[in-house]
Design an enzyme around this catalytic site. Structure first.
Site, PDB file in Angstrom:
ATOM      1  N   ASP A 175       0.795  -1.178   0.054  1.00 27.15           N
ATOM      2  CA  ASP A 175      -0.015  -0.112   0.065  1.00 27.15           C
ATOM      3  C   ASP A 175       0.773   1.264   0.003  1.00 27.15           C
ATOM      4  OD1 ASP A 175      -2.169  -1.722   0.166  1.00 27.15           O
ATOM      5  OD2 ASP A 175      -3.071  -0.753   1.912  1.00 27.15           O
ATOM      6  N   HIS A 225      -6.245   2.910  -4.059  1.00 21.50           N
ATOM      7  CA  HIS A 225      -6.287   3.145  -2.493  1.00 21.50           C
ATOM      8  C   HIS A 225      -6.604   4.572  -2.156  1.00 21.50           C
ATOM      9  CE1 HIS A 225      -5.328   1.877   1.270  1.00 21.50           C
ATOM     10  NE2 HIS A 225      -3.966   2.578   1.516  1.00 21.50           N
ATOM     11  N   HIS A 229      -5.851   9.555   0.635  1.00 19.08           N
ATOM     12  CA  HIS A 229      -5.713   8.365   1.875  1.00 19.08           C
ATOM     13  C   HIS A 229      -6.215   8.952   3.263  1.00 19.08           C
ATOM     14  CE1 HIS A 229      -4.065   5.646   4.755  1.00 19.08           C
ATOM     15  NE2 HIS A 229      -3.797   4.891   3.806  1.00 19.08           N
ATOM     16  N   HIS A 322       3.647  -2.259   2.988  1.00 19.23           N
ATOM     17  CA  HIS A 322       3.673  -1.024   2.617  1.00 19.23           C
ATOM     18  C   HIS A 322       4.905  -0.615   1.659  1.00 19.23           C
ATOM     19  CE1 HIS A 322       0.592  -0.861   5.808  1.00 19.23           C
ATOM     20  NE2 HIS A 322       0.141   0.158   5.028  1.00 19.23           N
TER      21      HIS A 322
END
Length: 354
Positions: A175, A225, A229, A322
């Site tokens: 991510d 994503h 965020h 990540h």
């Protein structure tokens, strides 16, 4: 001196000539006894020579006088007296043997003596509607029922947390990229012939289109994503959530080239709800979750990252790590240990279910 003068209340005979002789002893005794009895009984006079006593005229009563307790059939005392409080109020029936006296109306008795014995109060036969146990009295109102939850939007509850093939496979996901660690991770994956899915931030993809193209060229896949965020993502209003999902997908496609497939959307922090799942489904994407989270973003140390993955992983699992959002050196170091371990455990690399 004549001894009859001692009794002034003694009666005298009618004017008959008598001799001034002394009364006989028996008569004197009779008269004296009569006087004494009259004094005791409150009588005003004695009878004649026969000894009969007469009561005072003021207390004389007729033997046939009606007693105050005798009920009269044409208006008895029970029908004129109010029922005793608490009684059933029904008067007693008149005596069958009492003769009818139509010309003599009944006079309510003024005597302190009650016409009849007081009726003992008893429970009324009429149902008491004030009683809390009476079936006619409503009970305490029931609190309003909690409104039923609205039906979920289509696509709700479809967050994916397993691989497409199942079995002894694993899906690696990264991510918050692309970022400085993305290139290193791509090199490690190529070394072990592993495939992965990269969940990219829209603005990061727009800023690093070359890395996005490299991801696709190596055979990996892309995931939306969001643009910025934002968290908590599940609290966003519909319009904001729709923008974050839709705009990020468009940025990723623009950075990688026309015709690029973006098969999943992963909500920041896992903040899925029925609304954003519906938005995701309307764009032809699946909601992507995970089954293993070593929290590498918090930099807990390489041993902690490796240990968590090894303990939590089950066949068909999805590992969350990540490649962007900060210093990811611990993630890269942990991946160097995990990739050979996975191969040694017999895992093959797959993509998430879609």
């Amino acid at each position: 001196m004549d001894r009859t003068a001692r009794h002034p209340s003694a009666p005298t005979r009618p004017s008959l000539p008598t001799r001034p002789t002394r009364p006989s002893r028996s008569r004197r005794r009779l008269v004296a006894g009569c006087v004494a009895a009259a004094a005791v009984l409150g009588l005003t006079a004695c009878g004649t020579a026969s000894g009969a006593l007469q009561p005072p005229a003021t207390t004389a009563q007729s033997p046939n006088a009606a007693q105050p307790t005798t009920a009269q059939p044409n208006g008895t005392a029970a029908t004129t007296i109010a029922p005793t409080p608490g009684s059933d109020g029904i008067p007693p029936a008149p005596a069958a043997s009492a003769p009818a006296v139509p010309t003599t109306p009944a006079v309510p008795s003024s005597s302190p003596t009650a016409p009849s014995a007081p009726v003992k109060p008893r429970t009324p036969k009429v149902p008491d509607t004030s009683s809390p146990t009476s079936p006619t009295v409503p009970t305490t109102p029931t609190a309003p029922a909690t409104p039923a939850a609205p039906p979920e939007h289509p696509g709700a509850g479809t967050v994916i947390g397993s691989t497409a093939s199942g079995g002894r496979t694993v899906a690696l996901t990264f991510d918050d990229g692309p970022g400085p660690a993305t290139g290193q991770i791509l090199d490690l994956l190529a070394q072990y012939h592993a495939k992965a899915t990269f969940c990219e931030i829209g603005q990061n993809a727009a800023a690093n289109p070359a890395l996005v193209k490299r991801v696709l060229a190596a055979g990996h896949r892309l995931c939306d994503h969001s643009v910025h965020h934002p968290q908590p993502f599940a609290k966003l209003p519909h319009d904001r959530a729709a923008y974050e999902i839709t705009a990020a997908r468009d940025m990723i496609v623009q950075a990688s080239g026309p015709g690029t497939r973006v098969d999943w959307f992963r909500a920041p922090g896992g903040g899925f709800n029925a609304d954003n799942e519906q938005i995701t489904a309307s764009l032809g994407m699946s909601s992507l979750g995970w089954s293993v989270d070593p929290r590498d973003w918090s930099r807990p140390g390489v041993p902690a990252i490796v240990s968590t993955v090894q303990k939590q992983l089950k066949p068909g699992g999805v590992i969350l790590m990540h490649d962007g959002g900060g210093d990811r050196s611990q993630t890269v170091a942990a991946l160097k240990q995990l990739l050979p371990w996975l191969v040694a455990q017999g895992y093959t690399f797959d993509f998430p279910a879609a």
